[in-house]
Motif scaffolding. Structure first.
Motif, PDB file in Angstrom:
ATOM      1  N   GLU A   6       0.837  -1.185   0.000  1.00 26.35           N
ATOM      2  CA  GLU A   6       0.000   0.000   0.000  1.00 26.35           C
ATOM      3  C   GLU A   6       0.880   1.245   0.000  1.00 26.35           C
ATOM      4  O   GLU A   6       1.961   1.243   0.583  1.00 26.35           O
ATOM      5  N   GLY A   8       0.573   5.936  -0.527  1.00 30.60           N
ATOM      6  CA  GLY A   8      -0.258   7.103  -0.776  1.00 30.60           C
ATOM      7  C   GLY A   8      -0.791   7.791   0.460  1.00 30.60           C
ATOM      8  O   GLY A   8      -1.458   8.815   0.365  1.00 30.60           O
ATOM      9  N   ARG A  19      -5.381   9.725  -2.235  1.00 28.60           N
ATOM     10  CA  ARG A  19      -5.608   8.520  -3.025  1.00 28.60           C
ATOM     11  C   ARG A  19      -4.573   7.484  -2.632  1.00 28.60           C
ATOM     12  O   ARG A  19      -3.370   7.694  -2.783  1.00 28.60           O
ATOM     13  N   SER A  21      -2.937   3.605  -3.032  1.00 29.86           N
ATOM     14  CA  SER A  21      -2.720   2.584  -4.058  1.00 29.86           C
ATOM     15  C   SER A  21      -2.420   1.249  -3.399  1.00 29.86           C
ATOM     16  O   SER A  21      -1.810   1.183  -2.328  1.00 29.86           O
ATOM     17  N   CYS A  22      -2.832   0.187  -4.058  1.00 28.39           N
ATOM     18  CA  CYS A  22      -2.559  -1.177  -3.603  1.00 28.39           C
ATOM     19  C   CYS A  22      -2.024  -1.944  -4.799  1.00 28.39           C
ATOM     20  O   CYS A  22      -2.729  -2.116  -5.799  1.00 28.39           O
ATOM     21  N   LYS A  23      -0.789  -2.380  -4.712  1.00 32.67           N
ATOM     22  CA  LYS A  23      -0.161  -3.041  -5.853  1.00 32.67           C
ATOM     23  C   LYS A  23       0.317  -4.421  -5.437  1.00 32.67           C
ATOM     24  O   LYS A  23       0.876  -4.600  -4.355  1.00 32.67           O
ATOM     25  N   THR A  70     -13.381   3.097  -4.555  1.00 31.04           N
ATOM     26  CA  THR A  70     -12.296   2.194  -4.928  1.00 31.04           C
ATOM     27  C   THR A  70     -12.435   1.822  -6.397  1.00 31.04           C
ATOM     28  O   THR A  70     -13.549   1.676  -6.899  1.00 31.04           O
ATOM     29  N   SER A  72     -10.133  -0.079  -9.961  1.00 36.09           N
ATOM     30  CA  SER A  72      -9.068  -0.997 -10.334  1.00 36.09           C
ATOM     31  C   SER A  72      -8.535  -0.680 -11.715  1.00 36.09           C
ATOM     32  O   SER A  72      -9.309  -0.448 -12.649  1.00 36.09           O
ATOM     33  N   ASP A  73      -7.207  -0.644 -11.831  1.00 34.67           N
ATOM     34  CA  ASP A  73      -6.558  -0.561 -13.135  1.00 34.67           C
ATOM     35  C   ASP A  73      -5.943  -1.925 -13.396  1.00 34.67           C
ATOM     36  O   ASP A  73      -4.826  -2.223 -12.943  1.00 34.67           O
ATOM     37  N   THR A  78      -3.164  -2.793 -10.192  1.00 41.63           N
ATOM     38  CA  THR A  78      -3.200  -1.830  -9.082  1.00 41.63           C
ATOM     39  C   THR A  78      -4.646  -1.453  -8.793  1.00 41.63           C
ATOM     40  O   THR A  78      -5.461  -1.273  -9.706  1.00 41.63           O
ATOM     41  N   TYR A  80      -7.029   1.281  -6.415  1.00 46.89           N
ATOM     42  CA  TYR A  80      -6.963   2.588  -5.758  1.00 46.89           C
ATOM     43  C   TYR A  80      -8.103   2.771  -4.770  1.00 46.89           C
ATOM     44  O   TYR A  80      -9.185   2.195  -4.929  1.00 46.89           O
ATOM     45  N   GLN A  82      -9.783   6.187  -3.494  1.00 46.90           N
ATOM     46  CA  GLN A  82      -9.898   7.642  -3.489  1.00 46.90           C
ATOM     47  C   GLN A  82     -10.712   8.054  -2.279  1.00 46.90           C
ATOM     48  O   GLN A  82     -11.857   7.617  -2.130  1.00 46.90           O
TER      49      GLN A  82
END
Length: 130
Positions: A6, A8, A19, A21-23, A70, A72-73, A78, A80, A82
């Motif tokens: 995590e 941000g 925002r 991020s979770c990668k 929330t 997703s990309d 990843t 997110y 927000q």
């Protein structure tokens, strides 16, 4: 071994935005939902959001409904979170985790139960000043 990371978090004034991020590292989010929880010292982890990456459907706890989103990309593995209109009571360490999509509804009906399951990352600190 796979893990999530995590990032941000930070310090923001009440009413501000962040925002997160979770990668994923070492695995992909394919076939998983991604859940978010937060925790303050001395209290249990509280489930706040969950997104089914296949359908795009998201669930939110009452405490953040209408303020947090929330997304997703999938191309970059990843997810997110927000966070808008932040309040001092949002101050916590925020964690994410890959989840069985069937657990996502627990975010709404039993946020504490949701927080008890899964392998959560190290987290990122969010501090909201009044």
């Amino acid at each position: 071994e796979g893990q999530v990371v995590e990032s941000g978090g930070g310090l923001v004034q009440a009413g501000g935005s962040l925002r997160l991020s979770c990668k994923a590292s070492g695995f992909t989010f394919d076939n998983y939902a991604i859940g978010w929880v937060r925790q303050v010292p001395g209290k249990e982890r509280e489930g706040i959001a969950c997104i089914d990456r296949s359908s795009g459907h998201a669930w939110y706890a009452d405490s953040v409904q209408g303020r947090f989103t929330t997304s997703s990309d999938n191309a970059i593995n990843t997810v997110y979170l927000q966070m808008d209109n932040l309040k001092p009571e949002d101050t916590a360490v925020y964690h994410c985790s890959a989840q069985d999509p069937n657990r996502c509804a627990l975010v709404v009906v039993d946020p504490l139960h949701f927080g008890r399951g899964g392998a959560w990352g190290q987290g990122t600190q969010v501090t909201v000043s009044s």
